[in-house]
Design a protein around this motif. Structure first.
Motif, PDB file in Angstrom:
ATOM      1  N   GLY A 186       0.826  -1.165   0.058  1.00  0.00           N
ATOM      2  CA  GLY A 186      -0.060  -0.159   0.019  1.00  0.00           C
ATOM      3  C   GLY A 186       0.721   1.232  -0.039  1.00  0.00           C
ATOM      4  O   GLY A 186       0.399   2.094   0.122  1.00  0.00           O
ATOM      5  N   ASN A 187       2.243   1.093  -0.252  1.00  0.00           N
ATOM      6  CA  ASN A 187       3.068   2.392  -0.091  1.00  0.00           C
ATOM      7  C   ASN A 187       3.479   2.630  -1.497  1.00  0.00           C
ATOM      8  O   ASN A 187       4.625   1.853  -2.100  1.00  0.00           O
TER       9      ASN A 187
ATOM     10  N   ALA B  98      -1.683   3.635  -4.543  1.00  0.00           N
ATOM     11  CA  ALA B  98      -0.906   2.456  -4.216  1.00  0.00           C
ATOM     12  C   ALA B  98      -1.335   1.347  -5.187  1.00  0.00           C
ATOM     13  O   ALA B  98      -2.263   1.310  -5.617  1.00  0.00           O
TER      14      ALA B  98
ATOM     15  N   GLY C 270      -3.246  -0.339   2.147  1.00  0.00           N
ATOM     16  CA  GLY C 270      -2.999   1.243   2.436  1.00  0.00           C
ATOM     17  C   GLY C 270      -3.848   1.849   3.363  1.00  0.00           C
ATOM     18  O   GLY C 270      -4.912   1.215   3.707  1.00  0.00           O
TER      19      GLY C 270
END
Length: 286
Positions: free
Chosen positions: A145-146, A208, A214
């Protein structure tokens, strides 16, 4: 003057004296009345100010997103002129320097994920990417999610929160954060050229690869308590209650009448009430 007239005159003077308030009691009562009226008027003015604030914020929130203020204008950014503006900013996230701040949201208790966004000019802006529950507080639980590359974030400009939160102060040395204090977070993470505000990311601005992992954006709560009308009515009601009490206390004696009761000289309690030849005439207050 007749004995009856003398008694009536004395009773009248006694009645007027009893009805006459003391000077300091009058002053205190009038001061209290004026203060209550002033408080009511102040709450009416506060209500007008709050309604104008709500209208101004609504306009900012729903306006098209504009670039964040330039670094040259950062010292002039203020809550009155800039908070809740809909803004956009581009750069790369520094995920290794994120900060988790305790939060309670409609999703439950957890944390805000504040991540520095480094722009092309070298300046940095803290982005509140959104909410994560306690079981996903570790960055390793949300790697997908980054986003690693260039991102463009839209959201709401928010002012720093240096006074702590949840009735607790931040403890940077132990990495415990209860408010989004930009300066303290920047110092703890070794950040430089950081904007004095942060941005609450919109729900749709997270680019993301794995959005499920995320943070959940778009949870900014915009709510301004507006109980000023109730407070104003309360102060005015107390003022009029006090006015009524003053009228009864200070003015009621002016409307009393003397009631004359003639008691025959041979009455059962005549001896107890006799004071002279006028023992049969009594003046009483009603």
């Amino acid at each position: 003057m007749s004995e009856l007239g003398t008694v009536t005159s004395k009773a009248g003077r006694a009645r007027r004296k009893a009805a006459r308030p003391s000077f300091w009691l009058t002053v205190l009562s009038l001061t209290a009345f004026a203060a209550l009226i002033a408080l009511g008027v102040w709450q009416i003015e506060r209500r007008a100010w709050k309604l104008a604030l709500i209208d101004r914020v609504e306009q900012r929130v729903h306006a098209p997103a504009q670039p964040i203020p330039s670094p040259a204008s950062w010292p002039a950014v203020s809550a009155a002129s800039d908070e809740y503006r809909h803004v956009t900013v581009a750069g790369r996230f520094l995920h290794d320097r994120e900060t988790l701040v305790q939060a309670v949201t409609e999703e439950g208790p957890g944390y805000w994920v504040l991540t520095p966004l480094k722009r092309d000019d070298g300046t940095q802006v803290l982005i509140n990417r959104g909410f994560v529950p306690p079981e996903r507080r570790e960055a390793s639980m949300r790697r997908n999610g980054n986003p690693d590359g260039e991102v463009e974030i839209t959201g709401l400009l928010r002012m720093t929160e240096p006074k702590g939160g949840f009735l607790r102060n931040n403890v940077p040395q132990h990495n415990r954060w209860y408010s989004r204090d930009v300066a303290a977070i920047a110092a703890a993470r070794g950040l430089h050229d950081v904007a004095p505000f942060f941005v609450d990311a919109d729900a749709g601005s997270q680019t993301a690869q794995g959005p499920i992992e995320g943070p959940i954006g778009g949870l900014t709560v915009i709510r301004f308590p507006n109980n000023h009308l109730i407070y104003a009515l309360t102060w005015f009601a107390l003022a009029f209650m006090l006015a009524g009490k003053l009228f009864v206390t200070f003015g009621g004696g002016l409307f009393r009448r003397g009631r004359f009761v003639h008691e025959p000289a041979g009455g059962s309690d005549a001896a107890a009430r006799r004071t002279g030849s006028d023992a049969g005439t009594i003046v009483e207050q009603t």
